[in-house]
Structure formats: C-alpha cells, structure tokens
Design a protein around this motif. Structure first.
Motif, PDB file in Angstrom:
ATOM      1  N   SER A  33       0.821  -1.238  -0.187  1.00 41.94           N
ATOM      2  CA  SER A  33       0.034  -0.120   0.256  1.00 41.94           C
ATOM      3  C   SER A  33       0.396   1.526  -0.120  1.00 41.94           C
ATOM      4  N   LYS A  34       2.121   0.764   0.265  1.00 38.08           N
ATOM      5  CA  LYS A  34       2.692   2.199   0.032  1.00 38.08           C
ATOM      6  C   LYS A  34       4.032   3.152  -1.008  1.00 38.08           C
ATOM      7  N   GLU A  35       3.933   3.245  -1.427  1.00 34.91           N
ATOM      8  CA  GLU A  35       4.794   3.852  -2.821  1.00 34.91           C
ATOM      9  C   GLU A  35       6.175   3.412  -2.093  1.00 34.91           C
ATOM     10  N   ASP A  36       6.846   4.152  -1.453  1.00 34.66           N
ATOM     11  CA  ASP A  36       8.043   3.572  -0.526  1.00 34.66           C
ATOM     12  C   ASP A  36       8.565   2.367  -0.009  1.00 34.66           C
ATOM     13  N   THR A  37       7.915   1.336  -0.048  1.00 38.08           N
ATOM     14  CA  THR A  37       8.351   0.204   0.417  1.00 38.08           C
ATOM     15  C   THR A  37       9.251  -0.969  -0.651  1.00 38.08           C
ATOM     16  N   SER A  75      13.216  -5.876  17.317  1.00 34.71           N
ATOM     17  CA  SER A  75      12.467  -4.432  17.774  1.00 34.71           C
ATOM     18  C   SER A  75      13.847  -3.452  18.199  1.00 34.71           C
ATOM     19  N   LEU A  76      14.853  -3.841  18.334  1.00 33.87           N
ATOM     20  CA  LEU A  76      16.223  -2.896  19.322  1.00 33.87           C
ATOM     21  C   LEU A  76      16.790  -2.341  18.395  1.00 33.87           C
ATOM     22  N   ALA A  77      16.741  -3.812  17.305  1.00 36.04           N
ATOM     23  CA  ALA A  77      17.731  -2.870  15.965  1.00 36.04           C
ATOM     24  C   ALA A  77      16.858  -1.691  15.184  1.00 36.04           C
ATOM     25  N   VAL A  78      15.660  -1.391  15.459  1.00 37.12           N
ATOM     26  CA  VAL A  78      14.732  -0.663  14.819  1.00 37.12           C
ATOM     27  C   VAL A  78      15.199   1.221  15.892  1.00 37.12           C
ATOM     28  N   ASN A  79      14.546   0.399  17.414  1.00 35.69           N
ATOM     29  CA  ASN A  79      14.569   1.563  17.995  1.00 35.69           C
ATOM     30  C   ASN A  79      15.894   2.287  18.231  1.00 35.69           C
ATOM     31  N   GLY A  80      17.060   1.827  18.465  1.00 32.96           N
ATOM     32  CA  GLY A  80      18.345   2.333  18.534  1.00 32.96           C
ATOM     33  C   GLY A  80      18.294   3.260  17.842  1.00 32.96           C
ATOM     34  N   THR A  81      18.498   3.061  16.194  1.00 34.18           N
ATOM     35  CA  THR A  81      18.733   3.615  15.302  1.00 34.18           C
ATOM     36  C   THR A  81      17.612   5.060  15.163  1.00 34.18           C
ATOM     37  N   VAL A  82      16.587   4.423  15.357  1.00 34.75           N
ATOM     38  CA  VAL A  82      15.242   5.833  15.124  1.00 34.75           C
ATOM     39  C   VAL A  82      15.590   6.747  16.292  1.00 34.75           C
ATOM     40  N   PRO A  92      12.880  10.486  11.805  1.00 33.77           N
ATOM     41  CA  PRO A  92      13.089   8.752  11.335  1.00 33.77           C
ATOM     42  C   PRO A  92      11.943   8.755   9.843  1.00 33.77           C
ATOM     43  N   LYS A  93      12.793   8.385   8.782  1.00 38.71           N
ATOM     44  CA  LYS A  93      12.446   8.321   7.529  1.00 38.71           C
ATOM     45  C   LYS A  93      12.466   6.491   7.442  1.00 38.71           C
ATOM     46  N   TYR A  94      13.586   6.847   6.785  1.00 38.36           N
ATOM     47  CA  TYR A  94      13.531   5.675   6.422  1.00 38.36           C
ATOM     48  C   TYR A  94      15.114   4.796   6.661  1.00 38.36           C
ATOM     49  N   ALA A 121       9.495  -0.655  13.126  1.00 40.34           N
ATOM     50  CA  ALA A 121       9.481  -0.064  11.832  1.00 40.34           C
ATOM     51  C   ALA A 121       7.808   0.774  11.391  1.00 40.34           C
ATOM     52  N   ARG A 122       6.919   0.401  12.033  1.00 36.33           N
ATOM     53  CA  ARG A 122       5.542   0.321  11.813  1.00 36.33           C
ATOM     54  C   ARG A 122       5.541   1.378  13.181  1.00 36.33           C
ATOM     55  N   ALA A 123       5.181   0.757  13.988  1.00 35.66           N
ATOM     56  CA  ALA A 123       4.814   1.877  15.143  1.00 35.66           C
ATOM     57  C   ALA A 123       5.878   3.106  15.436  1.00 35.66           C
ATOM     58  N   ALA A 124       7.020   3.652  14.927  1.00 33.98           N
ATOM     59  CA  ALA A 124       7.716   4.577  14.455  1.00 33.98           C
ATOM     60  C   ALA A 124       7.854   5.114  13.228  1.00 33.98           C
ATOM     61  N   ASP A 125       6.864   4.986  11.845  1.00 32.81           N
ATOM     62  CA  ASP A 125       6.168   5.081  11.077  1.00 32.81           C
ATOM     63  C   ASP A 125       8.058   5.654  10.025  1.00 32.81           C
TER      64      ASP A 125
END
Lengths: 338, 338
Positions: A33-37, A75-82, A92-94, A121-125
């Motif tokens: 559903s997302k163009e930039d997926t 989850s750590l790998a997303v949140n740590g960097t975000v 954070p975007k990408y 990643a969804r939670a952090a958009d």
C-alpha cells in the motif's frame, strides 16, 4: 519456506537466498500500500525526502539472548537507530537492514524477530527500503547480528548540541533507567535469578518532538551503552562542565535496584533502549517534565540534576547527602546488551 | 593506541571504545578540510543533499581472508555499496559503516583495513559520515565483518530498470569476469595452488556515468555474488526474456580460466567487484564498448551477448557452436567471497 534451519546456501546469491528474502524478509517488510516500500529487485532504493535537512546514523546489534522480555534484537535494531535520529532532532524516515545470520539458526526464530522488527518500524513510521543478508558458518555468528542505518529529516533552523549546554541548565530523563540492561541480563541463563523486569525497548520520537517545542532545549541523547553515566560523561567532557545528578531523583525501579544490589551493578551505567535524556534551560525544566509525563513513553519522567560550572566530571549527590564521583566506564559490567 | 589486540572492553561504550574510534577509525576517516566529514561526537550526521533523487542501498561483508591480492574487506565494503548506487544511476555521496570486530583481532590489521577503506572512499569521492563498532567474543566473528549503507543522488528523469529491457538489446561487460572470486580463493590457504590473479575490486562510478550518456541504456548491474550468470538469471526472470551469452566474447583471463579448469569452477558464476554489466540498445552497443575502453576501469570492455524473445533462461553459445543452459545458482562454489 520449506527449510527449518538456515544453511550456507541461504547466503550464496542464488535460489535459496532469493527465497529467504522474498518469503521471510519481504513478507514482513514490504507494504504494497506504500509507494516507497521495500522492493527486493532493486540494487538501490529511491528515498523520497521532503522538506528539511537529511540526517544519517547507524548502529550494530549483537545482543544475547536474541529475545528477551520486552523486546528482541529486531525491535532493538529499529529503535536503537530511530532514537539516534530522534534525539538529534530529526524525524526518522528510512532504514536499511543488514542481517548476518548463523548457519543453523531456526527459521521460525528468524521469522519472529523480523516480524517484531517490522512491527517496530511501523510503530516508528519508518520504511525499511534496503537490505542485505549474509550467512555465517555454524559456530561463528552468535545466531544473528543486525545493523541498521537510518535517514531522517530535521526541520530547518533547529540548533541542538553539546555546544549549547551551559551552567544552570537542568537534566531531565523520560523514565526509569536500567530496565533494558537488567531485562537482558535476567534473560541469560547463566544468572540463576529471575525477575519481572521488562526492557524499555521503544522509540522516543514523541518525546523528542514534544521537547523540541521548548526553545530552552539544548541537547538530547538516548542513554544506551554505558547508560546515564555514559551520556553524562560525554556532556562533561565536551561541554567542559560538572554534571550533578541527584540520586533521590533518578528513577530506578525497585526490581532493578534489587538485582543491582544482589549482583553489584550500578544502574547509572546500565543501558536504556527507550529513554531520552534532555538538557534544558532551568526555567523550562518543570514544564518539560509535565509535558513528557502526559505521553505513554514519558510517564516516569523526572528532573534529575543540573549542569554546574566546574571540572569536567559527574558528581552524584547520594541519598545520605554525600557525594560520589561517577567515573568513565572502563570494564563493561554487562557486555552484549545491544 | 597502546593495545596490540582488540579486547571486549573496546566494545563497551566507555573509554577503550572511544579511544579505538578516535585513534583508529576517525584518524583514517575524518577529513577536517571537509565540512561534512565524520564527527564522532554526533548521534546522527547531517548529510547535505543537493539536486536529484536520493537513493539508498546497503551491503554486508564477510569475506575470508580479510586481505587478498587487489583488495581487502575495507576496500570491498566501500566499492560494493558505492557500485550498487552507481549502477542504479545515482552518484554515491555518503556512507555509514558498521564494524563487528572479533576480540583478539590484531589492531595493526584493523588499522590497515580501515586505511584501505578510507582510500577507497576517497577514490569514490564519498564521505563516511556515520559509524558504529561492536566487539564479538573470541571465536565468534571471523576477525571482522563490515556493513556499509550508501546514500547517493540520481539526476531527475533517469529511467533505468529491467522493465526497459527488450529483445534485440545487447549485453556489454566492462572487463574480464571472475578475477575477484579466484583472487580470494587463491588467498585461502586451504587451496595449495598459487597464481597472480588480483581482485578487480574498484568502483564503477565512471563506467556508470559514461553509460548514462547513451539514451539507449536500459539497465546496469554489478555482477557480484553469483556473477554474470546471477545477473543474467535475474534479467531473464524479471524481463521474461532469453539471455544469450557468447562464450567466445565473454572476457576471462587465462589465469582465471586455468584455475577454473583445475578446480571445476565455472567463471560465469564467480563474483566480480569492479565490473559493470549494461543492457543497451543494439545500435549503441559498439559505441558503449568504445567509450568504456577509453576508461582505465573499462579497458577490457566487450559486447558479450544479446536479449532474445523466448523462455526466461540463459543460453551460453559455446566455442564449438553448441549451446549450454546456465541454471540458477543453487550450491555456491565459493562462499564468503564478499
């Protein structure tokens, strides 16, 4: 996927690797559903950046065990960097994702972890737009290592940094410290104690966004490896100030305190993975605490200390009105916490 | 640095880690003459993007041995990621770097590798702006793993992709194939043969830039893991065409051929790390070959085949005018080549 375990063939650039990427990684991470997926057929992915200054950060993850109460390496790998982007004032975007997978890892485990990574990643958009997998021979690799790089956008005109810190500024933390460190430690089987401590693993995007509405905000950081003491040490060194922390004000859960006392750990050096520390002008410190307390991620926020003129060091004012100097971390009490 | 070997303390977020980062990584990677150079005090680094569409890509590196004739894991980590951007039509601008370092790695080795990485970054005119190091316990980590993420800018209006490939198009390669795979293989002590093959490890930025001046350019890719056959297989599958390669035209060095014959390898599946494959309109194919041959990185360029209507497969026309079908790679002949 038909296989139950990762084999070296999953890393060879041929059919097995493409199946792993399509049926596991892309299944969790692609959102049609997302163009930039995520598009796994691309060598490089377009990242549509809007208004603002782009920022880039990266982090590697080797936590053991891979799963623990309150989170996992995904989850750590997303949140740590975000969170590194968020405390820098950027939205954070990408993300890019590197997975180093050990031969023999159960595919069901990898699947749970990548599902958790996708949920974070969804939670952090944020969108995971690029990825790479490598398979390491059995015995070499600790199951799974991850690395993530994040790109975000900071509004023009934001000026945050240690150069803005001055004597008189106050120190605010968004919640109890040490939860992540103790939760991971208790999840290791080599300690024969159990407890109900959960990692605080989560993103600090709303905390950062609301803090940036205060013009007296000087600097933010997430206290990960080396904990609150590590952040304080860097501030003391780079801003050339004394950081005074008040032991009676720093929030530490009773369960965390108890484990620390049993095993001789110092909560000030333990990693958090969902907290933010802010340095803010004295007259706005109470208001920032109130603002943060209204957020689910900041309900345990507290004003915990102040910046003072003096030698570059950390002074902890203890409960019994004494003083203790917190030194730079030399020997890590808890390695492989992130 | 006083230490001779990496210890776990170099990964703990305290003094030893800061010393390693300042005295080894930043010494090679920071360039005070540039405004956007690596600043190790930042949580996230500003990346000043100019005109164009930003692109992002990532790659992990586990090559064994860490150093080999013609390159090492450091130069590979830059060129691998830079080349993914270049073949996508983007000019590489910024890199992030993750290092997973095994306890016990000789610091002199790490120093040589990061110096080589810095030299490759300068050659490609990219800035390493963000980094992270983790230390893995001895026995777990193969010495060093790297991951790099790149951000680059693609001029507006460029349309490259497998969707543009059509029957009649020609296939061009920028130089001999298989050099990297064989060079790394020979550097391993478990094969008791030696040879003078050097890796082609290098960037393809000029190759990509000059190719983009041809309006008949459809698609480019760097043939890394799974080699020329891997790229051809992806084209056949995604574009739904037959890829015909001419054995007499595909450049393979005699020394590479000899090792392949001795050990039963097929050069079509061996990784290159400094080559580009381009799909181009028939009437511009010879001109592209001439243009590439004028570049130092393209002096061995050749027109090696064509796209045909037909089943999605790779047909190799052999020297004796026979045909051989190249299948998808299943078992990797040479793991840990990048």
């Amino acid at each position: 996927m038909e296989d139950k375990y990762i084999s070296l063939a999953h890393g060879n650039g041929g059919r097995y690797m493409r199946e792993l990427i399509a049926e596991l990684f892309a299944r969790h991470l692609s959102d049609p559903s997302k163009e930039d997926t995520l598009d796994v057929t691309l060598d490089a992915a377009p990242i549509g950046l809007g208004e603002g200054e782009p920022y880039m950060t990266t982090d590697g993850f080797i936590v053991q065990p891979l799963e623990f109460p309150g989170g996992d390496i995904g989850s750590l790998a997303v949140n740590g960097t975000v969170n590194d982007l968020a405390v820098s004032g950027a939205t954070p975007k990408y993300l890019s994702l590197n997975a180093f997978i050990e031969e023999g890892l159960e595919i069901a485990t990898l699947d749970r972890i990548i599902a958790s990574l996708a949920a974070a990643a969804r939670a952090a958009d944020v969108q995971v737009v690029a990825g790479d997998t490598k398979v390491l021979p059995r015995g070499e690799g600790g199951g799974l290592y991850l690395a993530t790089t994040g790109v975000g956008l900071r509004p023009a005109g934001v000026d945050l940094g240690m150069h803005r810190i001055a004597p008189g500024d106050r120190i605010v933390v968004s919640g109890p410290i040490g939860d992540h460190g103790i939760a991971v430690m208790l999840a290791r089987e080599d300690f024969e104690i159990s407890g109900d401590v959960r990692s605080d693993c989560g993103h600090v995007i709303e905390l950062a966004r609301t803090a940036m509405e205060f013009d007296g905000l000087r600097f933010m950081r997430d206290p990960t490896r080396a904990g609150l003491a590590g952040v304080s040490y860097e501030i003391a060194q780079h801003a050339g100030v004394t950081v005074r922390l008040l032991e009676t004000e720093v929030p530490v859960r009773d369960s965390v305190k108890m484990v620390c006392e049993m095993l001789g750990y110092d909560p000030y050096y333990l990693a958090c993975e969902g907290r933010a520390v802010a340095i803010v002008a004295e007259q706005q410190a109470e208001a920032l605490v109130s603002t943060w307390r209204e957020l689910p991620s900041g309900e345990g926020a507290a004003l915990i200390g102040r910046i003072e003129e003096g030698a570059a060091r950390i002074v902890l004012e203890t409960e019994i009105a004494g003083e203790r100097i917190l030194d730079d971390l030399e020997e890590d009490p808890l390695p492989r916490i992130c």
